[in-house]
Design an enzyme around this catalytic site. Structure first.
Site, short mmCIF file in Angstrom:
data_model
loop_
_atom_site.label_atom_id
_atom_site.label_comp_id
_atom_site.label_asym_id
_atom_site.label_seq_id
_atom_site.Cartn_x
_atom_site.Cartn_y
_atom_site.Cartn_z
N GLU A 99 -29.75 48.81 18.35
CA GLU A 99 -29.71 47.38 17.99
C GLU A 99 -28.26 46.90 17.90
O GLU A 99 -27.36 47.68 17.59
CB GLU A 99 -30.38 47.17 16.63
CG GLU A 99 -31.74 46.51 16.68
CD GLU A 99 -31.74 45.05 17.09
OE1 GLU A 99 -30.83 44.60 17.82
OE2 GLU A 99 -32.67 44.34 16.67
N ASP A 100 -28.06 45.62 18.14
CA ASP A 100 -26.72 45.06 17.97
C ASP A 100 -26.41 44.86 16.49
O ASP A 100 -25.35 45.22 16.01
CB ASP A 100 -26.56 43.74 18.75
CG ASP A 100 -27.66 42.72 18.45
OD1 ASP A 100 -28.66 43.07 17.79
OD2 ASP A 100 -27.52 41.57 18.89
N ASP A 103 -29.63 42.37 10.19
CA ASP A 103 -29.26 41.34 9.22
C ASP A 103 -30.26 41.37 8.07
O ASP A 103 -30.14 42.20 7.17
CB ASP A 103 -29.25 40.00 9.98
CG ASP A 103 -28.71 38.83 9.19
OD1 ASP A 103 -27.70 38.98 8.50
OD2 ASP A 103 -29.31 37.74 9.27
N PHE A 152 -20.94 35.30 9.98
CA PHE A 152 -21.52 35.34 11.33
C PHE A 152 -20.55 35.93 12.35
O PHE A 152 -19.37 35.58 12.37
CB PHE A 152 -21.93 33.92 11.74
CG PHE A 152 -22.89 33.88 12.88
CD1 PHE A 152 -24.24 34.09 12.68
CD2 PHE A 152 -22.44 33.64 14.18
CE1 PHE A 152 -25.14 34.07 13.74
CE2 PHE A 152 -23.32 33.61 15.24
CZ PHE A 152 -24.67 33.83 15.03
N ARG A 165 -21.85 36.15 24.33
CA ARG A 165 -22.36 37.50 24.58
C ARG A 165 -21.47 38.33 25.49
O ARG A 165 -21.43 39.54 25.39
CB ARG A 165 -23.74 37.43 25.26
CG ARG A 165 -24.86 36.94 24.38
CD ARG A 165 -26.19 37.31 25.03
NE ARG A 165 -27.31 36.52 24.53
CZ ARG A 165 -27.98 36.78 23.42
NH1 ARG A 165 -27.62 37.79 22.66
NH2 ARG A 165 -28.99 36.01 23.03
P1 IMP Z 1 -32.75 40.20 11.29
O1 IMP Z 1 -34.13 40.17 11.84
O2 IMP Z 1 -32.54 39.19 10.20
O3 IMP Z 1 -32.27 41.57 10.90
O4 IMP Z 1 -31.78 39.65 12.39
C1 IMP Z 1 -31.64 40.23 13.56
C2 IMP Z 1 -31.23 39.24 14.61
O5 IMP Z 1 -30.59 38.06 14.12
C3 IMP Z 1 -30.22 39.94 15.45
O6 IMP Z 1 -30.84 40.72 16.45
C4 IMP Z 1 -29.41 38.80 15.99
O7 IMP Z 1 -30.02 38.27 17.15
C5 IMP Z 1 -29.45 37.76 14.90
N1 IMP Z 1 -28.23 37.80 14.05
C6 IMP Z 1 -28.13 38.12 12.75
N2 IMP Z 1 -26.88 38.04 12.29
C7 IMP Z 1 -26.13 37.67 13.37
C8 IMP Z 1 -24.72 37.43 13.55
O8 IMP Z 1 -23.87 37.54 12.65
N3 IMP Z 1 -24.35 37.07 14.80
C9 IMP Z 1 -25.21 36.93 15.84
N4 IMP Z 1 -26.53 37.15 15.71
C10 IMP Z 1 -26.99 37.51 14.49
MG MG Z 2 -30.73 41.01 18.60
#
Ligand code: IMP
Ligand code: MG
Length: 179
Positions: A99-100, A103, A152, A165
């Site tokens: 995963e990138d 969050d 962010f 990206r």
């Molecule tokens: P989660 O489901 O809240 O863990 O968020 C995951 C997704 O939210 C990631 O795969 C990203 O696409 C997006 N995301 C969360 N934080 C960031 C950030 O700081 N920059 C860019 N995308 C983010």
């Molecule tokens: Mg993502």
């Protein structure tokens, strides 16, 4: 760097990023040295991270790219997530999700549940970024590149409304832009 309406400043340069990725790959190479691994890279964000880390993986492995797609449920409300792009059976396999960023943990929570249904031999998450202050899940990812604040970030696969990206470095939203 300006993307849409927001200003971003350099956060992690290319060399630092690559060193961290080499270190992560070495940990995986050591921990799975006697295993065959299925890597599942989560699109779109993880494409660059997956590409670079996999070049440093010396394990016997398979690679697939997956995506979580949401669609309107037949029930009254709420999003239902389905997994697309997975065309092999994971039963008995050692699976590592690439995963990138993790969050809130919601995305990874859905993924883990969907993959768990296939009874893999093991299942772990390897993420380039982890935001502990935002995380609401139960188990934090086992393999983490950088633990970062809630600010962010963009670049290296990560986007701000689809921009950024393609950058080889990672940028962070400028502090003064927060208020
Ligand atoms: P989660 O489901 O809240 O863990 O968020 C995951 C997704 O939210 C990631 O795969 C990203 O696409 C997006 N995301 C969360 N934080 C960031 C950030 O700081 N920059 C860019 N995308 C983010
Ligand atoms: Mg993502």
């Amino acid at each position: 760097m300006k993307l849409h309406d927001k200003e971003f400043e350099l956060f992690i340069g290319e060399d630092a990023l690559q060193s961290e990725i080499v270190a992560l790959a070495e940990t995986l190479n050591a921990n799975y040295h006697d295993k065959h691994v299925v890597f599942l890279a989560v699109l779109n964000g993880a494409f660059m991270f997956a590409s670079d880390i996999l070049k440093r993986i010396s394990l016997s492995c398979e690679v697939s790219f997956i995506k979580l797609a949401s669609y309107e449920g037949l029930t009254s409300k709420g999003e239902i997530q389905k997994l697309i792009g997975l065309n092999q059976n994971l039963a008995g396999k050692h699976v590592v999700i690439l995963e990138d960023i993790v969050d809130t943990g919601q995305t990874i929570h859905f993924l883990l549940n969907l993959i768990e249904e296939q009874n893999p031999a093991s299942l772990e998450v390897c993420t380039l970024f982890y935001k502990p202050q935002a995380f609401k899940g139960e188990n934090k990812p086992k393999y983490i590149g950088y633990t970062i604040s809630n600010r962010f970030v963009v670049g290296y696969g990560l986007d701000y409304n689809e921009l950024g990206r393609n950058s080889r470095e990672v940028y962070q939203l400028k502090e003064e832009a927060l208020n």
